[in-house]
Design a protein around this motif. Structure first.
Motif, PDB file in Angstrom:
ATOM      1  N   THR A   1       0.932  -1.187  -0.020  1.00 17.32           N
ATOM      2  CA  THR A   1       0.016   0.028  -0.150  1.00 17.32           C
ATOM      3  C   THR A   1       0.938   1.296   0.035  1.00 17.32           C
ATOM      4  OG1 THR A   1      -1.785  -1.101   1.236  1.00 17.32           O
ATOM      5  CG2 THR A   1      -1.550   1.283   1.343  1.00 17.32           C
ATOM      6  N   SER A   2       1.988   1.524   0.761  1.00 18.37           N
ATOM      7  CA  SER A   2       2.611   2.560   0.985  1.00 18.37           C
ATOM      8  C   SER A   2       3.627   3.040  -0.260  1.00 18.37           C
ATOM      9  CB  SER A   2       3.415   2.599   2.323  1.00 18.37           C
ATOM     10  OG  SER A   2       4.419   1.524   2.377  1.00 18.37           O
ATOM     11  N   TYR A   3       4.113   1.699  -0.662  1.00 16.97           N
ATOM     12  CA  TYR A   3       4.979   1.866  -1.767  1.00 16.97           C
ATOM     13  C   TYR A   3       4.321   1.774  -3.017  1.00 16.97           C
ATOM     14  CZ  TYR A   3       9.330   0.901  -4.576  1.00 16.97           C
ATOM     15  OH  TYR A   3      10.266   1.198  -5.699  1.00 16.97           O
ATOM     16  N   GLY A   4       3.434   1.078  -3.160  1.00 17.73           N
ATOM     17  CA  GLY A   4       2.602   1.051  -4.298  1.00 17.73           C
ATOM     18  C   GLY A   4       1.893   2.275  -4.794  1.00 17.73           C
ATOM     19  N   ARG A   5       1.324   2.759  -3.784  1.00 16.90           N
ATOM     20  CA  ARG A   5       0.532   3.920  -3.870  1.00 16.90           C
ATOM     21  C   ARG A   5       1.358   4.868  -4.698  1.00 16.90           C
ATOM     22  NH1 ARG A   5      -0.802   5.671   0.995  1.00 16.90           N
ATOM     23  NH2 ARG A   5      -2.643   4.375   1.035  1.00 16.90           N
TER      24      ARG A   5
ATOM     25  N   ALA B   1       8.602   8.814  -4.829  1.00 16.04           N
ATOM     26  CA  ALA B   1       8.124   7.167  -4.818  1.00 16.04           C
ATOM     27  C   ALA B   1       9.349   6.732  -4.523  1.00 16.04           C
ATOM     28  CB  ALA B   1       8.061   7.033  -6.466  1.00 16.04           C
ATOM     29  N   VAL B   2      10.709   7.386  -4.708  1.00 14.76           N
ATOM     30  CA  VAL B   2      11.892   6.761  -4.281  1.00 14.76           C
ATOM     31  C   VAL B   2      11.835   6.680  -2.528  1.00 14.76           C
ATOM     32  CG1 VAL B   2      14.242   6.915  -4.152  1.00 14.76           C
ATOM     33  CG2 VAL B   2      13.113   7.336  -6.276  1.00 14.76           C
ATOM     34  N   GLY B   3      11.350   7.972  -2.079  1.00 19.22           N
ATOM     35  CA  GLY B   3      11.341   8.154  -0.650  1.00 19.22           C
ATOM     36  C   GLY B   3      10.352   7.266  -0.054  1.00 19.22           C
ATOM     37  N   ALA B   4       9.244   6.746  -0.710  1.00 25.26           N
ATOM     38  CA  ALA B   4       8.411   6.061  -0.314  1.00 25.26           C
ATOM     39  C   ALA B   4       9.050   4.531  -0.307  1.00 25.26           C
ATOM     40  CB  ALA B   4       6.951   6.068  -1.080  1.00 25.26           C
ATOM     41  N   GLY B   5       9.598   4.243  -1.243  1.00 22.07           N
ATOM     42  CA  GLY B   5      10.454   3.090  -1.372  1.00 22.07           C
ATOM     43  C   GLY B   5      11.307   2.631  -0.158  1.00 22.07           C
ATOM     44  N   ILE B   6      12.038   3.783   0.362  1.00 25.53           N
ATOM     45  CA  ILE B   6      12.749   3.651   1.521  1.00 25.53           C
ATOM     46  C   ILE B   6      12.100   3.519   2.661  1.00 25.53           C
ATOM     47  CG2 ILE B   6      14.588   4.715   2.661  1.00 25.53           C
ATOM     48  CD1 ILE B   6      15.494   6.138   0.037  1.00 25.53           C
TER      49      ILE B   6
END
Length: 308
Positions: A216-220, A263-268
């Motif tokens: 949910t957090s990274y995919g969004r 998106a990169v920040g969310a991935g981290i």
């Protein structure tokens, strides 16, 4: 010259280190070696991660002077030699902690990990091998946690974390230029969904729930690259008329640098949820929940100091 603590925190991307101890914990849980030494190995991992961030900015100082002038070195807030010294000192600290916590077995993983970090920053980062190099670093980080036992048992967890890291790194290579079309975010989103499904399918209910949180957090954030939705900070993807068909034709609007960085920040910051799911899958449900609980804190701190 003494750099203020905030400048040092920016240099090493301090908040992003919250995503690091979970690697070691997931590896130790998979190998069945969780114990007092795990904390020391996690500390070693954080030092090596921070070393890599400082070395990254030292290696990129000329490029950052053009593309990211706000960073500590090009802005003049910390001299380049001092940044290199920070990177070297943190590397030495990481290897020392690994040796104290896990002896020769831990050093057998920590030394290649440190070498991989420096090789990525100095050589591989701006090449096609960059994402593979960064994925290797994270995979070795998981195996560092398993070094007291049989690292082979932690290999599936290491591969999952490495695959996630590959997707984040591929996106990070477009933080300045943006993404022109839907191919890359479609591929990374599909990979993220696949990783979440794989962890959930082989785990218990807690692992499935945490894997869902990760997706949910990274995919969004990845989906925003496809839909052109605004980022959390209110800055949406850049739209250049005429560069892509209209949305009704099935193609995405181009994603600008701000959306890619989001998106990169969310991935981290989503990584602790994935690490928590892997830890829970290894039978350590409450510890997995504790690891995943770091994710919201990481997102909060990322608003003050960029993790990218």
């Amino acid at each position: 010259m003494k750099a203020p603590l905030r400048t040092l925190a920016e240099l090493v991307r301090a908040p992003a280190a919250l995503s690091v101890p979970g690697d070691v914990i997931a590896g130790a849980a998979a190998a069945g070696t969780l114990g007092r030494r795990t904390a020391g190995l996690a500390g070693a991992s954080v030092c090596l991660y921070w070393a890599g961030m400082a070395a990254n900015d030292w290696a990129d100082r000329d490029l950052d002077a053009v593309e990211r002038p706000e960073r500590p070195i090009p802005s003049g807030r910390i001299p380049a030699p001092a940044a290199l010294g920070v990177a070297a000192g943190l590397t030495a600290a990481g290897l020392t902690l690994a040796a104290r916590a896990g002896g020769a077995r831990a050093l057998a993983v920590a030394v290649p990990l440190a070498a991989a970090v420096w090789a990525y920053d100095l050589r591989a980062k701006n090449t096609a091998a960059g994402p593979v190099g960064m994925a290797l670093c994270r995979g070795l980080d998981v195996l560092l946690g398993a070094s007291a036992g049989d690292p082979v048992r932690a290999m599936p967890a290491a591969l999952v974390v490495a695959a996630h890291t590959y997707t984040v790194t591929e996106l990070s290579r477009r933080e300045v230029s943006g993404i022109a079309g839907p191919a890359l975010p479609t591929a990374t989103l599909a990979a993220t969904a696949g990783l979440a499904a794989a962890v959930a399918a082989r785990g218990n209910a807690s692992a499935a729930m945490l894997a869902g949180e990760y997706l949910t957090s990274y995919g969004r954030a990845q989906a925003r690259l496809l839909t052109g939705a605004p980022t959390a900070g209110g800055t949406g993807p850049l739209r250049t008329p005429g560069t892509v068909p209209e949305a009704g034709a099935g193609a995405a609007s181009p994603a600008g640098p701000a959306a890619v960085r989001a998106a990169v920040g969310a991935g981290i910051t989503a990584l602790p949820s994935l690490q928590g799911a892997l830890t829970a899958r290894a039978g350590r449900t409450w510890l997995g929940a504790a690891v995943a609980a770091v994710a919201p804190l990481g997102r909060l701190l990322a608003r003050k100091i960029s993790p990218t």
